[in-house]
Enzyme design. Structure first.
Site, short mmCIF file in Angstrom:
data_model
loop_
_atom_site.label_atom_id
_atom_site.label_comp_id
_atom_site.label_asym_id
_atom_site.label_seq_id
_atom_site.Cartn_x
_atom_site.Cartn_y
_atom_site.Cartn_z
N LYS A 68 0.84 -1.21 0.00
CA LYS A 68 0.00 0.00 0.00
C LYS A 68 0.88 1.26 0.00
O LYS A 68 0.64 2.20 -0.76
CB LYS A 68 -0.92 0.00 1.23
CG LYS A 68 -2.06 -1.02 1.11
CD LYS A 68 -2.71 -1.36 2.43
CE LYS A 68 -3.70 -2.51 2.24
NZ LYS A 68 -4.21 -3.08 3.49
N ASP A 106 -11.33 2.28 3.43
CA ASP A 106 -11.60 0.84 3.27
C ASP A 106 -13.11 0.62 3.06
O ASP A 106 -13.53 -0.45 2.65
CB ASP A 106 -11.18 0.09 4.55
CG ASP A 106 -9.97 -0.79 4.31
OD1 ASP A 106 -9.67 -1.06 3.14
OD2 ASP A 106 -9.36 -1.21 5.32
N GLN A 120 -5.18 -1.78 9.76
CA GLN A 120 -4.88 -3.07 9.15
C GLN A 120 -5.48 -4.21 9.98
O GLN A 120 -5.26 -4.28 11.19
CB GLN A 120 -3.35 -3.24 9.02
CG GLN A 120 -2.93 -4.49 8.30
CD GLN A 120 -3.39 -4.54 6.84
OE1 GLN A 120 -3.29 -3.56 6.11
NE2 GLN A 120 -3.91 -5.67 6.41
#
Ligand code: NAD
Length: 295
Positions: free
Chosen positions: A53, A120, A97
């Site tokens: 990422k 997200d 995460q």
């Protein structure tokens, strides 16, 4: 006839080229889109995802930072970090995460992320908007799958789409997205999961089959029809090469199915690169919205 291989790396590169222009426009206004990633603990798979990422951000001229917290961090400490990021106007996207260590309830943390920075798209507000067909961030893997399909020329209107795997990050939001009665969408979607009596009854009639379970070889050639388009989301580490490199396969028998399908994604190199790319897209979108709302 062997299937067309849907090249996720190529399509991801195309999208990354397209979004560079949007970054340049933001930079003209003095804004560099910034993604902040919160990592709790040192899970090697998480570190590898975070590295890709950060690399993705770097390559297209976006900013990224990783905030590392120890594996024994408390829920309050993680929330405190998210709170600081929520309030920081220089941060446009926040990603915590997953998975998180056992002492932390992931939903409590996700619910705490500001929906405007929820790149997200896991917060109830963004998922609720998706359910209602309202404009919102789209979860990265479902959005990536959608882009793979439309950029391969698949017509979703009225298509029989069968999704195997009903998680909150892939199967369920993808069902919500593809079944919307809008231009470019409008599929008839069947969602299978661990309690589905016989998934082959469903997979056999799919025009488009998406498999997101995490079981190597779950779907074999006898379970699909000629001409199906197959999107394999699974990531299964089944061993190591002699040089120690992980051998990764998806959830479908790629070699068998590619003889029957009209198009299929490989693993690796299919959905994976798209997920990271759609995260970059969402972060740019967040930065653009922030600029709009302050001018
Ligand atoms: P999950 O573990 O949260 O959910 C798995 C789903 O599969 C559940 O709905 C379960 O009911 C269903 N399932 C389990 N066994 C089944 C069976 N025998 N038949 C039918 N359904 C069954 O999974 P997830 O987080 O959505 O991930 C699924 C896979 O996709 C994993 O391999 C994961 O690594 C991979 N993944 C890849 C990406 C990517 O970017 N490439 C992104 C997300 C997930």
């Amino acid at each position: 006839m062997a299937a067309k291989i849907i090249d996720g790396n190529k399509i991801a590169t195309e999208i990354r080229q397209e979004i560079k222009e949007r970054i340049a426009k933001l930079k003209e206004k003095g804004v560099t889109p910034k993604l902040s990633v919160v990592l709790v603990g040192d899970d090697p798979a998480s570190i590898s995802y975070i590295t890709s990422k950060a690399k993705g951000c770097d390559e297209i001229g976006m900013c990224s930072e990783t905030i590392k917290l120890p594996a024994d961090a408390t829920e309050m400490e993680v929330m405190g970090t998210v709170d600081t990021l929520n309030k920081d106007p220089g941060v446009h996207g926040i990603l915590v995460q997953l998975p998180l260590p056992k002492q932390i309830k992931a939903d409590n943390i996700i619910n705490y992320i500001s929906p405007e920075k929820d790149v997200d798209a896991f917060t109830p507000l963004n998922l609720g908007k998706l359910m209602r067909g309202e404009e919102a961030f789209l979860p990265c893997t479902p959005h990536g799958i959608y882009q793979l399909l439309i950029r391969t020329g698949v017509n979703l209107k009225g298509a029989e789409v069968v999704i195997v795997g009903a998680s909150n990050i892939v199967g369920r939001p993808l069902t919500m997205l593809l079944s919307q009665e809008k231009d470019g969408l409008g599929a008839t979607v069947t969602l299978c999961h661990v309690f589905t009596k016989d998934i082959s009854v469903h997979t056999k009639r799919a025009d488009v089959l998406v498999v997101a379970v995490g079981k190597a070889n779950l779907v074999t050639a006898d379970m699909v029809k000629e001409g199906v388009v197959v999107i394999d989301v699974g990531i299964n580490r089944i061993g190591k090469t002699e040089s120690g490199k992980a051998i990764i396969v998806g959830d479908v028998d790629f070699e068998g199915i590619k003889e029957k399908a009209s198009a299929i994604t490989p693993v690796p190199g299919g959905v994976g690169p798209m997920t990271v790319t759609m995260l970059l897209v969402n972060t740019i979108e967040a930065a653009e919205r922030a600029v709009k709302s302050c001018c």
